[in-house]
Design a protein around this motif. Structure first.
Motif, PDB file in Angstrom:
ATOM      1  N   ALA A   1       0.853  -1.187   0.000  1.00  0.00           N
ATOM      2  CA  ALA A   1       0.000   0.000   0.000  1.00  0.00           C
ATOM      3  C   ALA A   1       0.889   1.236   0.000  1.00  0.00           C
ATOM      4  O   ALA A   1       1.598   1.497   0.972  1.00  0.00           O
ATOM      5  N   GLU A   2       0.843   1.990  -1.096  1.00  0.00           N
ATOM      6  CA  GLU A   2       1.686   3.180  -1.271  1.00  0.00           C
ATOM      7  C   GLU A   2       0.954   4.142  -2.192  1.00  0.00           C
ATOM      8  O   GLU A   2       0.574   3.784  -3.313  1.00  0.00           O
ATOM      9  N   ASP A   3       0.728   5.380  -1.718  1.00  0.00           N
ATOM     10  CA  ASP A   3      -0.062   6.324  -2.520  1.00  0.00           C
ATOM     11  C   ASP A   3       0.744   7.011  -3.608  1.00  0.00           C
ATOM     12  O   ASP A   3       0.177   7.546  -4.563  1.00  0.00           O
ATOM     13  N   ASP A   4       2.075   7.004  -3.509  1.00  0.00           N
ATOM     14  CA  ASP A   4       2.919   7.583  -4.548  1.00  0.00           C
ATOM     15  C   ASP A   4       3.028   6.573  -5.695  1.00  0.00           C
ATOM     16  O   ASP A   4       3.632   5.509  -5.542  1.00  0.00           O
ATOM     17  N   ARG A   5       2.431   6.929  -6.849  1.00  0.00           N
ATOM     18  CA  ARG A   5       2.344   5.963  -7.949  1.00  0.00           C
ATOM     19  C   ARG A   5       3.713   5.500  -8.425  1.00  0.00           C
ATOM     20  O   ARG A   5       3.915   4.308  -8.697  1.00  0.00           O
TER      21      ARG A   5
ATOM     22  N   ASP B   1      -4.133   3.142  -1.255  1.00  0.00           N
ATOM     23  CA  ASP B   1      -4.472   3.783   0.010  1.00  0.00           C
ATOM     24  C   ASP B   1      -4.850   2.744   1.064  1.00  0.00           C
ATOM     25  O   ASP B   1      -4.944   1.543   0.784  1.00  0.00           O
ATOM     26  N   GLY B   2      -5.078   3.256   2.288  1.00  0.00           N
ATOM     27  CA  GLY B   2      -5.358   2.369   3.405  1.00  0.00           C
ATOM     28  C   GLY B   2      -6.695   1.659   3.313  1.00  0.00           C
ATOM     29  O   GLY B   2      -6.831   0.524   3.774  1.00  0.00           O
ATOM     30  N   VAL B   3      -7.691   2.325   2.738  1.00  0.00           N
ATOM     31  CA  VAL B   3      -9.003   1.694   2.599  1.00  0.00           C
ATOM     32  C   VAL B   3      -8.904   0.452   1.719  1.00  0.00           C
ATOM     33  O   VAL B   3      -9.415  -0.620   2.053  1.00  0.00           O
ATOM     34  N   GLU B   4      -8.215   0.601   0.570  1.00  0.00           N
ATOM     35  CA  GLU B   4      -8.024  -0.540  -0.322  1.00  0.00           C
ATOM     36  C   GLU B   4      -7.188  -1.627   0.355  1.00  0.00           C
ATOM     37  O   GLU B   4      -7.431  -2.827   0.156  1.00  0.00           O
ATOM     38  N   ALA B   5      -6.194  -1.216   1.147  1.00  0.00           N
ATOM     39  CA  ALA B   5      -5.331  -2.190   1.817  1.00  0.00           C
ATOM     40  C   ALA B   5      -6.141  -3.057   2.780  1.00  0.00           C
ATOM     41  O   ALA B   5      -5.991  -4.288   2.808  1.00  0.00           O
ATOM     42  N   LEU B   6      -6.999  -2.426   3.580  1.00  0.00           N
ATOM     43  CA  LEU B   6      -7.818  -3.191   4.523  1.00  0.00           C
ATOM     44  C   LEU B   6      -8.779  -4.111   3.787  1.00  0.00           C
ATOM     45  O   LEU B   6      -8.946  -5.290   4.168  1.00  0.00           O
TER      46      LEU B   6
ATOM     47  N   MET C   1       2.393   7.528   5.496  1.00  0.00           N
ATOM     48  CA  MET C   1       1.623   8.718   5.146  1.00  0.00           C
ATOM     49  C   MET C   1       0.787   8.466   3.900  1.00  0.00           C
ATOM     50  O   MET C   1       1.283   8.554   2.776  1.00  0.00           O
ATOM     51  N   MET C   2      -0.486   8.139   4.092  1.00  0.00           N
ATOM     52  CA  MET C   2      -1.420   7.971   2.981  1.00  0.00           C
ATOM     53  C   MET C   2      -2.682   8.752   3.308  1.00  0.00           C
ATOM     54  O   MET C   2      -3.039   8.906   4.476  1.00  0.00           O
TER      55      MET C   2
ATOM     56  N   LEU D   1      -0.441   3.528   9.652  1.00  0.00           N
ATOM     57  CA  LEU D   1      -0.543   3.245  11.081  1.00  0.00           C
ATOM     58  C   LEU D   1      -1.949   2.767  11.438  1.00  0.00           C
ATOM     59  O   LEU D   1      -2.118   1.813  12.209  1.00  0.00           O
ATOM     60  N   GLN D   2      -2.951   3.420  10.869  1.00  0.00           N
ATOM     61  CA  GLN D   2      -4.332   3.028  11.150  1.00  0.00           C
ATOM     62  C   GLN D   2      -4.646   1.646  10.602  1.00  0.00           C
ATOM     63  O   GLN D   2      -5.343   0.860  11.233  1.00  0.00           O
ATOM     64  N   VAL D   3      -4.142   1.350   9.415  1.00  0.00           N
ATOM     65  CA  VAL D   3      -4.324   0.004   8.845  1.00  0.00           C
ATOM     66  C   VAL D   3      -3.747  -1.039   9.794  1.00  0.00           C
ATOM     67  O   VAL D   3      -4.379  -2.054  10.100  1.00  0.00           O
TER      68      VAL D   3
END
Length: 237
Positions: A8-12, A34-39, A55-56, A62-64
Motif C-alpha cells: 500500500a503506497e499512494d505515490d504511484r 491507500d489504506g481503505v483498499e489495503a484493509l 503517510m497515505m 498506522l491506522q491500517v
C-alpha cells in the motif's frame, strides 16, 4: 509457492517501481493506493506480509496496522516512512508494525527486511539456545524477577502481566535466556531480525527503549542495561 505481498503506497511512481522489483524478486504482489483498499484486500485474501506507507490520505498505514492488530491479525508488517524521528518510529511500533524502512530506501534493504520478517513468521523450529531457566513445570523461563511462557506468548514482571508486541516478546525472551550475559548488537540483530542492519541503525535502540518502558517500575531496579559500545544485558541492579 511464492510469498504474497500486499503493498500500500499512494505515490504511484514508488508503488509501481516497488511492485516491479518485488515481482522480479519472486514475490506475488498486490499493490493498492491507500489504506481503505489495503484493509479491503487484506480482508479478502490474507497476504504473507504487508508493506505499508505511513503517510497515505484517508486511512494511513498506522491506522491500517492498528485495525489488523485489533482484529487479531498477526501478519508481519513492514512500514515505509519518510519520518525519521524516534517518536515517529515508536508510533509505528505502538501500532503493531514489525519493522520499518526510511525513504529514500535501497530496494535491497527492503528485500532483506522482508526475508527476515518472513523467517520470523515461519513455524518455529528448535534452536540451539543456551540452556533455559525453567520453572518446576518445565514450561516457564525466568530471570531478574521476570517470568515468561514462550508457548503461550505471555510474560510477567512479578505478578504484573506485560503487554508485548511480537518483536518485544522475542527480544525479551532472548535476554532472559542469556541473563547476565552481554549480547552485542550484531548477535541481537541476527537472532531477532535475521539481519544485521549495521552500526548506523537505531532499530534495536528503539525496541529496547520501548521494552524498558513496559518493564520498568517506580522504585524498582532497571533490568535491561546498556553496555556502551557493545550491547545489552538483562540483570537486576
Amino acid at each position: 509457492m511464492p510469498h504474497t505481498v500486499l503493498l500500500a503506497e499512494d505515490d504511484r511512481a514508488i508503488r509501481n517501481a516497488l511492485e516491479r522489483a518485488l515481482t522480479l524478486e519472486g514475490y506475488r504482489v498486490t499493490a493498492v493506493a491507500d489504506g481503505v483498499e489495503a484493509l479491503a484486500q487484506a480482508h479478502r485474501s490474507r497476504p504473507d506480509i504487508l508493506v505499508l506507507d505511513v503517510m497515505m490520505p484517508g486511512i494511513d498505514g498506522l491506522q491500517v496496522c492498528r485495525v489488523l492488530r485489533a482484529e487479531g491479525d498477526s501478519t508481519p508488517v513492514l512500514m515505509l516512512t519518510a519520518l525519521v524521528e524516534t517518536a515517529d518510529r515508536i508510533a509505528g511500533l505502538d501500532a503493531g508494525a514489525d519493522d520499518y524502512v526510511v525513504k529514500p530506501f535501497d530496494v535491497e534493504e527492503v528485500f532483506a527486511r522482508l526475508r527476515a520478517l518472513l523467517r520470523r513468521a515461519a513455524p518455529a523450529v528448535a534452536e540451539p539456545a543456551v540452556e533455559p531457566k525453567p520453572d518446576p513445570s518445565g514450561r516457564h523461563l525466568g530471570a531478574a524477577g521476570l517470568r515468561m511462557d514462550p508457548q503461550a506468548r505471555r510474560a510477567w514482571r512479578g505478578t504484573r502481566e506485560l503487554e508485548l508486541t511480537r518483536t518485544e516478546f522475542e527480544l525479551l525472551e532472548l535476554l532472559i535466556r542469556h541473563a547476565g550475559i552481554v549480547l552485542d548488537h550484531s548477535t541481537i540483530y541476527d537472532r531477532i531480525w535475521g539481519y544485521d542492519f549495521g552500526p548506523g541503525s537505531k532499530n534495536l535502540a528503539v525496541y529496547v527503549g520501548y521494552l524498558r518502558r513496559k518493564l520498568d517500575e517506580p522504585g524498582a531496579p532497571q533490568l535491561i542495561h546498556t553496555v556502551r559500545g557493545v550491547g545489552y544485558v538483562l540483570r537486576e541492579g
